[in-house]
Each structure stands twice: as C-alpha cells, then as structure tokens.
Design a protein around this motif. Structure first.
Motif, short mmCIF file in Angstrom:
data_model
loop_
_atom_site.label_atom_id
_atom_site.label_comp_id
_atom_site.label_asym_id
_atom_site.label_seq_id
_atom_site.Cartn_x
_atom_site.Cartn_y
_atom_site.Cartn_z
N LEU A 19 0.93 -1.26 -0.03
CA LEU A 19 0.11 0.02 0.08
C LEU A 19 0.96 1.32 0.02
O LEU A 19 0.60 2.13 -0.82
N SER A 20 1.91 1.16 0.89
CA SER A 20 2.58 2.37 0.96
C SER A 20 3.67 2.63 0.07
O SER A 20 4.15 3.80 -0.35
N THR A 21 4.00 1.61 -0.92
CA THR A 21 5.09 1.80 -2.01
C THR A 21 4.57 1.48 -3.59
O THR A 21 5.19 1.89 -4.24
N LYS A 22 3.60 0.89 -3.58
CA LYS A 22 2.93 0.40 -4.61
C LYS A 22 4.12 -0.80 -5.52
O LYS A 22 3.60 -1.05 -6.66
N PHE A 23 4.80 -1.12 -4.71
CA PHE A 23 5.64 -2.59 -5.15
C PHE A 23 4.78 -3.61 -4.84
O PHE A 23 3.92 -3.73 -4.42
N SER A 24 4.78 -4.67 -6.00
CA SER A 24 4.16 -5.84 -6.11
C SER A 24 4.56 -6.68 -5.01
O SER A 24 5.78 -6.73 -4.18
N GLU A 25 3.90 -7.76 -4.75
CA GLU A 25 3.99 -8.80 -3.64
C GLU A 25 5.39 -9.46 -3.87
O GLU A 25 6.34 -9.68 -3.13
N ALA A 26 5.74 -9.90 -5.25
CA ALA A 26 6.82 -10.54 -5.85
C ALA A 26 7.98 -9.85 -5.55
O ALA A 26 9.07 -10.25 -4.89
N GLU A 27 8.07 -8.47 -5.81
CA GLU A 27 9.24 -7.52 -5.60
C GLU A 27 9.62 -7.47 -4.30
O GLU A 27 10.70 -7.64 -3.74
N ILE A 28 8.49 -7.28 -3.16
CA ILE A 28 8.80 -7.21 -1.93
C ILE A 28 9.58 -8.42 -1.25
O ILE A 28 10.37 -8.51 -0.46
N THR A 29 8.95 -9.54 -1.70
CA THR A 29 9.22 -10.64 -1.11
C THR A 29 10.86 -11.14 -1.84
O THR A 29 11.39 -11.57 -1.00
N GLN A 30 11.03 -10.76 -3.02
CA GLN A 30 12.50 -10.95 -3.50
C GLN A 30 13.44 -9.88 -2.78
O GLN A 30 14.44 -10.41 -2.18
N TRP A 31 13.04 -8.66 -2.39
CA TRP A 31 13.99 -7.87 -1.67
C TRP A 31 14.15 -8.34 -0.26
O TRP A 31 15.01 -8.25 0.27
N TYR A 32 12.89 -8.91 0.45
CA TYR A 32 13.18 -9.54 1.66
C TYR A 32 13.96 -10.46 1.81
O TYR A 32 14.98 -10.60 2.64
#
Length: 194
Positions: A19-32
C-alpha cells in the motif's frame, strides 16, 4: 504461535509495503529474501550502510554522504535500518515521481530534522555530495561549481533567500523543479564509462 516462518515477510508488513510503496508482492518478497541474506540480523547498521555506498562510489569518499542518507532513511531514529525503512527508501529514491524524490532530498538536506533548511545545512550536504565526485572530474566542473562551497552558494541562490533565512519543504521542491541546474546540484551521478 508467534512468527512460525521467520524466513518469510509477514503478511501485515507485506500488505503495508504494498500500500505505501506500490511495489508488487513478488518484488517485496524478493527484496526481503535478499535483505535477510545480506543482513541476517534484520537490520543495517550505519557501518554496513557506509560499506554499501563505498562499493557504489569506489573512487570517491562516500562516507559522509552515506551517513546523511542513512539518517534520512532511519525514520524511527533507532540507529539502524529495518526492512520496512529499506523498502520505503527504495521506493522514495527510485520511484518515477520527481516530487517524491524531492521530498526525500529535502529530508536529506534537513540535517537537524526541524522541517526547514538553513544555508549551513545546504553547505554540509553539498560538501558530502562533492566528496562523491572523483578528483579527476573536478577540473571539468563549471567554475561556479568546482568547490563544495561554490556549489552550495549556487544552490542556495535558487531559493532567493539571504544567508540567515530558512527554506521550507515546498520552497525547496519549487526551487529545485524550477531550475535544471538546481536539480543537478543536489545529487551526483557518476559519469558513464568513457
């Protein structure tokens, strides 16, 4: 129960970051996944952050700039960057929206965090940015930008303030957006391979 799967980003954090970044779930998971590999403690210290910046600017002195960037990203002021701060920082600095980048730049220049810029803060950040410029590139700079002091004076001039006045965030954004030279002075981008 707690966090049964400590190796995965929590659903709450994932939703918050989407919600706060508009990044996709896949992007966030990869960065995590990458973040936890690089920072098993789940936090980046100032020293680790400085080392990251040193790799980006191997021919420069990036330490003071890295310290200021770290300060601007450490929104909860605990002396470390957690994954949330890291992703929000990525979003602010890489998003295509110029106003978002300038809001972050304002927080970078606002060294004391009081919501205003002083001439001394502009001088401090311009000095840190100037240290990023490799020594062999300095002679190629325009004569009114070939020292940190001259760059700070030139940048301050775009705000039409005397040395004792302050600049608010809106004035900063307007002043930078109104002049391409100002935009160039608040950052350093390494020259392309020759």
């Amino acid at each position: 129960m707690g966090n049964a799967k400590s190796g995965a980003v929590s659903k709450e954090l994932l939703q918050d970051l989407k919600l706060s970044t508009k990044f996709s779930e896949a992007e966030i998971t990869q960065w995590y996944d990458n973040f936890t590999k690089q920072c098993p403690s789940g936090r980046i210290t100032p020293t680790e952050f400085e080392a990251i910046y040193a790799r980006f600017f191997p021919e420069s002195d990036a330490k003071s700039y890295a310290q200021h960037v770290f300060r601007s990203f450490d929104t909860n002021e605990d002396g470390t960057l957690d994954f949330r701060e890291y992703v929000v920082a990525l979003h602010m600095t890489s998003s295509g929206k110029i106003t978002l980048k300038l809001e972050w730049a304002f927080s970078l220049f606002d060294v004391d965090g009081n919501g205003y810029l002083s001439k001394s803060e502009v001088c401090e950040i311009c000095a840190a940015i100037f240290k990023l410029i490799p020594k062999e590139e300095v002679p190629d700079l325009p004569s009114d930008e070939n020292t940190a002091e001259k760059r700070a004076d030139k940048l301050w001039g775009f705000f039409h303030k005397d040395d004792r006045e302050r600049v608010a965030e809106g004035e900063f954004i307007d002043g930078i957006m109104a002049n391409a030279d100002a935009m160039r002075l608040i950052q350093y981008e390494p020259s392309k391979a020759k």
